[in-house]
Scaffold this motif. Structure first.
Motif, mmCIF file in Angstrom:
data_model
loop_
_atom_site.group_PDB
_atom_site.id
_atom_site.type_symbol
_atom_site.label_atom_id
_atom_site.label_comp_id
_atom_site.label_asym_id
_atom_site.label_seq_id
_atom_site.Cartn_x
_atom_site.Cartn_y
_atom_site.Cartn_z
ATOM 1 N N MET A 1 1.832 5.762 -1.620
ATOM 2 C CA MET A 1 1.106 6.398 -0.511
ATOM 3 C C MET A 1 1.308 5.624 0.792
ATOM 4 S SD MET A 1 0.075 9.028 -1.988
ATOM 5 C CE MET A 1 -0.525 9.653 -0.427
ATOM 6 N N SER A 2 1.289 4.310 0.697
ATOM 7 C CA SER A 2 1.504 3.487 1.895
ATOM 8 C C SER A 2 2.881 3.747 2.495
ATOM 9 C CB SER A 2 1.354 2.004 1.547
ATOM 10 O OG SER A 2 0.033 1.720 1.133
ATOM 11 N N ALA A 3 3.887 3.886 1.632
ATOM 12 C CA ALA A 3 5.250 4.142 2.103
ATOM 13 C C ALA A 3 5.353 5.489 2.801
ATOM 14 C CB ALA A 3 6.232 4.076 0.937
ATOM 15 N N LEU A 4 4.469 6.417 2.441
ATOM 16 C CA LEU A 4 4.464 7.743 3.058
ATOM 17 C C LEU A 4 3.579 7.793 4.304
ATOM 18 C CD1 LEU A 4 4.235 9.940 -0.170
ATOM 19 C CD2 LEU A 4 6.218 9.723 1.359
ATOM 20 N N GLY A 5 2.914 6.664 4.608
ATOM 21 C CA GLY A 5 2.067 6.610 5.795
ATOM 22 C C GLY A 5 0.655 7.093 5.571
ATOM 23 N N ALA A 6 0.276 7.336 4.316
ATOM 24 C CA ALA A 6 -1.077 7.796 3.993
ATOM 25 C C ALA A 6 -1.906 6.636 3.448
ATOM 26 C CB ALA A 6 -1.011 8.933 2.985
ATOM 27 N N ASN A 7 -3.192 6.857 3.281
ATOM 28 C CA ASN A 7 -4.104 5.847 2.769
ATOM 29 C C ASN A 7 -4.478 6.178 1.327
ATOM 30 O OD1 ASN A 7 -4.322 4.437 5.302
ATOM 31 N ND2 ASN A 7 -5.651 6.090 6.008
ATOM 32 N N ALA A 8 -4.224 5.250 0.420
ATOM 33 C CA ALA A 8 -4.521 5.464 -0.996
ATOM 34 C C ALA A 8 -5.941 5.021 -1.321
ATOM 35 C CB ALA A 8 -3.538 4.683 -1.856
ATOM 36 N N THR A 9 -6.641 5.837 -2.101
ATOM 37 C CA THR A 9 -7.985 5.505 -2.560
ATOM 38 C C THR A 9 -8.021 5.623 -4.083
ATOM 39 O OG1 THR A 9 -8.934 6.397 -0.517
ATOM 40 C CG2 THR A 9 -10.441 6.048 -2.366
ATOM 41 N N PRO A 10 -7.822 4.526 -4.804
ATOM 42 C CA PRO A 10 -7.905 4.591 -6.268
ATOM 43 C C PRO A 10 -9.336 4.900 -6.706
ATOM 44 C CG PRO A 10 -6.769 2.604 -5.540
ATOM 45 C CD PRO A 10 -7.424 3.196 -4.332
ATOM 46 N N MET A 11 -9.474 5.837 -7.627
ATOM 47 C CA MET A 11 -10.796 6.170 -8.158
ATOM 48 C C MET A 11 -10.626 6.922 -9.471
ATOM 49 S SD MET A 11 -12.234 9.446 -5.943
ATOM 50 C CE MET A 11 -12.378 8.510 -4.435
ATOM 51 N N PRO A 12 -11.648 6.925 -10.314
ATOM 52 C CA PRO A 12 -11.584 7.684 -11.564
ATOM 53 C C PRO A 12 -11.404 9.172 -11.295
ATOM 54 C CG PRO A 12 -13.364 6.084 -11.652
ATOM 55 C CD PRO A 12 -12.880 6.115 -10.229
ATOM 56 N N TYR A 13 -10.740 9.831 -12.213
ATOM 57 C CA TYR A 13 -10.444 11.264 -12.093
ATOM 58 C C TYR A 13 -11.722 12.091 -11.923
ATOM 59 C CZ TYR A 13 -8.101 15.687 -13.412
ATOM 60 O OH TYR A 13 -7.590 16.959 -13.446
ATOM 61 N N GLY A 14 -12.766 11.707 -12.627
ATOM 62 C CA GLY A 14 -13.999 12.488 -12.603
ATOM 63 C C GLY A 14 -14.733 12.473 -11.276
ATOM 64 N N GLU A 15 -14.349 11.574 -10.364
ATOM 65 C CA GLU A 15 -15.037 11.470 -9.068
ATOM 66 C C GLU A 15 -14.313 12.219 -7.952
ATOM 67 O OE1 GLU A 15 -15.638 7.379 -8.141
ATOM 68 O OE2 GLU A 15 -16.541 6.900 -10.079
ATOM 69 N N VAL A 16 -13.158 12.801 -8.261
ATOM 70 C CA VAL A 16 -12.310 13.370 -7.209
ATOM 71 C C VAL A 16 -12.943 14.588 -6.549
ATOM 72 C CG1 VAL A 16 -10.064 14.412 -6.700
ATOM 73 C CG2 VAL A 16 -10.211 12.462 -8.260
ATOM 74 N N TYR A 17 -13.475 15.510 -7.356
ATOM 75 C CA TYR A 17 -14.022 16.766 -6.808
ATOM 76 C C TYR A 17 -15.080 16.481 -5.740
ATOM 77 C CZ TYR A 17 -15.816 21.581 -6.741
ATOM 78 O OH TYR A 17 -16.198 22.849 -6.364
ATOM 79 N N SER A 18 -16.082 15.688 -6.098
ATOM 80 C CA SER A 18 -17.169 15.426 -5.155
ATOM 81 C C SER A 18 -16.679 14.628 -3.954
ATOM 82 C CB SER A 18 -18.322 14.691 -5.844
ATOM 83 O OG SER A 18 -17.897 13.437 -6.341
ATOM 84 N N SER A 19 -15.689 13.767 -4.166
ATOM 85 C CA SER A 19 -15.175 12.953 -3.058
ATOM 86 C C SER A 19 -14.425 13.801 -2.039
ATOM 87 C CB SER A 19 -14.259 11.852 -3.604
ATOM 88 O OG SER A 19 -14.986 10.949 -4.407
ATOM 89 N N ILE A 20 -13.706 14.824 -2.503
ATOM 90 C CA ILE A 20 -13.061 15.755 -1.571
ATOM 91 C C ILE A 20 -14.128 16.597 -0.881
ATOM 92 C CG2 ILE A 20 -11.501 17.727 -1.336
ATOM 93 C CD1 ILE A 20 -9.923 16.664 -3.714
ATOM 94 N N GLN A 21 -15.062 17.063 -1.663
ATOM 95 C CA GLN A 21 -16.121 17.942 -1.156
ATOM 96 C C GLN A 21 -16.936 17.273 -0.044
ATOM 97 O OE1 GLN A 21 -19.164 19.061 -4.048
ATOM 98 N NE2 GLN A 21 -18.951 21.191 -3.412
ATOM 99 N N THR A 22 -17.199 15.975 -0.198
ATOM 100 C CA THR A 22 -18.019 15.252 0.776
ATOM 101 C C THR A 22 -17.207 14.557 1.857
ATOM 102 O OG1 THR A 22 -18.028 13.303 -0.682
ATOM 103 C CG2 THR A 22 -19.856 14.865 -0.911
ATOM 104 N N GLY A 23 -15.863 14.649 1.782
ATOM 105 C CA GLY A 23 -15.024 14.070 2.812
ATOM 106 C C GLY A 23 -14.716 12.597 2.645
ATOM 107 N N VAL A 24 -15.067 12.031 1.496
ATOM 108 C CA VAL A 24 -14.712 10.632 1.234
ATOM 109 C C VAL A 24 -13.192 10.485 1.213
ATOM 110 C CG1 VAL A 24 -14.816 8.762 -0.477
ATOM 111 C CG2 VAL A 24 -16.841 10.175 -0.020
#
Length: 325
Positions: free
Chosen positions: A179-202
Motif C-alpha cells: 500500500m505504501s508503494a502505491l501511495g496509500a495508507n495501510a491500516t492492518p485490522m481483523p477482517y471482522g472489523e472492516v464493515y464498521s470501519s468503512i461505515q464510520t470512515g475509519v
C-alpha cells in the motif's frame, strides 16, 4: 486469548458431543468465512471423505464465521495445538513463514491456472516443508481468487487515485509495504472489523476477492470496486503438527487423501461463487472499474520485491514460480 479459545472449544465439545460420540478421532477446524462459503465447503468435503475413508473413525468439525477467533489468533492456536485445524489465507501466515510472504508479492501469478500449477507441483511440496518447520502441516491449497481494491469514496482508475486513501490490509508487513508503494495508507485490522470501519470512515476501503466483497457485506458500504487484481493469494488448510504427530500413519494418509480430493471441489465452488457474487453486487449498484492500465501499478512494486526477495533461495523460488507454465 488461550484461555478464551480453550473455553470456547470446551463449550463446542459439549454441544457437539452427541454428533461425534462414535468418532475415534475428532478434529476441530476454524474458518473466518460464513457457512456455505467455498473454503468452508471445501473443508466440509474433506470431512466427508475422511469419514468415509476411515469407516467413520475420523471426524472433522468445521467452525465457520470466526467462531473460534480471527485468522491470526486461530493460526497461533493451531501452532500451539489448542485448535486442531485452520483454513486461512496465505497472507495471514506472512509473519510466521517467511516463504509465504513471497506468494503475497503483487502480480506474481499471471492467472489462476498458473497459481494452481505452482501450488500442485514441487513448489507446493517445498512450501509445505516450510510450514512444518513452524508446527503446521499443510494438507490442501485452495483458491483465494484475485484480490482487488474497493472503497466508499470514488472510482479508482489509476494509481494516482489511490494516493492518501486509507485501506484495510491483513496484518502482514508485505501488505503494508504494498500500500505504501502505491501511495496509500495501510491500516492492518481483523477482517471482522472492516464493515464498521468503512461505515464510520475509519478507513476508506479494503481489498479482497469477489466472494469476500459479497459475503462480508462490504459492497453495501464500499460501492466502488476496481479490478486491478493485484494479488492472487492461495488459501491453506493446515493441521496442528502436535495433533498430526499423535495420529497413526494410516490416519495421516487418510487425511492427506481427503484434503487432496477436496481441492478440485473447492476450486469449482470458488469459480461458481465468483460469478454469483459478481452478479449480486452489480445488481445492488456497485460500480466496477475494469479497464485500467496495470503497468504503473506493477512498476510501483519494484521496492516491495527488493525488500522481500533478498536471499538467494527467495530469488530462486520467485524465479521458479515465474517460469512455471
Amino acid at each position: 486469548m488461550t484461555r478464551t479459545l480453550t473455553a470456547a472449544l470446551l463449550a463446542s465439545v459439549a454441544l457437539a458431543a452427541p454428533a461425534f460420540a462414535e468418532c475415534e478421532v475428532t478434529l476441530r477446524s476454524s474458518d473466518t468465512h460464513p457457512d456455505g462459503y467455498p473454503t468452508v465447503e471445501g473443508v466440509k468435503h474433506m470431512a466427508e471423505r475422511a469419514k468415509e475413508l476411515s469407516d467413520g473413525r475420523i471426524c472433522i468439525e468445521v467452525f465457520p464465521s470466526s467462531q473460534l477467533g480471527e485468522e491470526k489468533d486461530t493460526i497461533e492456536q493451531t501452532q500451539f495445538g489448542v485448535i486442531d485445524m485452520v483454513r486461512a489465507s496465505f497472507g495471514s501466515f506472512n509473519d510466521i513463514v517467511p516463504e509465504a510472504q513471497l506468494l503475497s508479492l503483487p502480480y506474481l501469478f499471471r492467472s489462476e491456472d498458473h497459481l494452481h500449477n505452482v501450488m500442485d507441483g514441487p513448489i507446493g511440496d517445498d512450501l509445505a516443508r516450510a510450514f512444518e518447520a513452524r508446527d503446521l502441516i499443510a494438507v490442501a491449497y485452495y483458491d483465494g481468487g484475485a484480490r482487488s481494491f474497493y472503497n466508499s469514496q470514488k472510482p479508482i482508475a489509476s494509481i494516482d487515485d489511490l494516493k492518501g486513501m486509507k485501506f484495510r490490509v491483513m496484518q502482514s508487513d508485505v501488505f503494508v509495504d504494498m500500500m505504501s508503494a502505491l501511495g496509500a495508507n495501510a491500516t492492518p485490522m481483523p477482517y471482522g472489523e472492516v464493515y464498521s470501519s468503512i461505515q464510520t470512515g475509519v478507513i476508506d476501503g479494503a481489498e479482497n476477492n469477489w466472494p469476500s466483497y459479497d459475503s462480508s457485506g462490504h459492497f453495501e458500504v464500499a460501492k466502488y470496486y476496481t479490478l486491478d487484481q493485484h494479488l492472487m493469494v492461495p488459501e491453506l488448510v493446515a493441521i496442528s503438527k502436535t495433533r498430526w504427530d499423535a495420529l497413526s500413519p494410516e490416519d495421516q494418509q487418510i487425511l492427506r487423501q481427503a484434503a487432496e480430493e477436496s481441492e478440485p471441489v473447492q476450486r469449482k465452488l470458488w469459480a461458481e461463487q465468483e460469478k454469483a457474487s459478481e452478479e449480486k453486487v452489480l445488481a445492488a449498484g456497485s460500480e466496477v472499474i475494469r479497464d485500467i492500465d496495470k503497468t504503473p501499478f506493477i512498476e510501483a512494486m519494484a521496492p516491495v520485491y527488493e525488500k522481500y526477495v533478498t536471499k538467494p533461495e527467495y530469488r530462486d523460488l520467485v524465479k521458479r514460480i515465474q517460469e512455471t507454465e
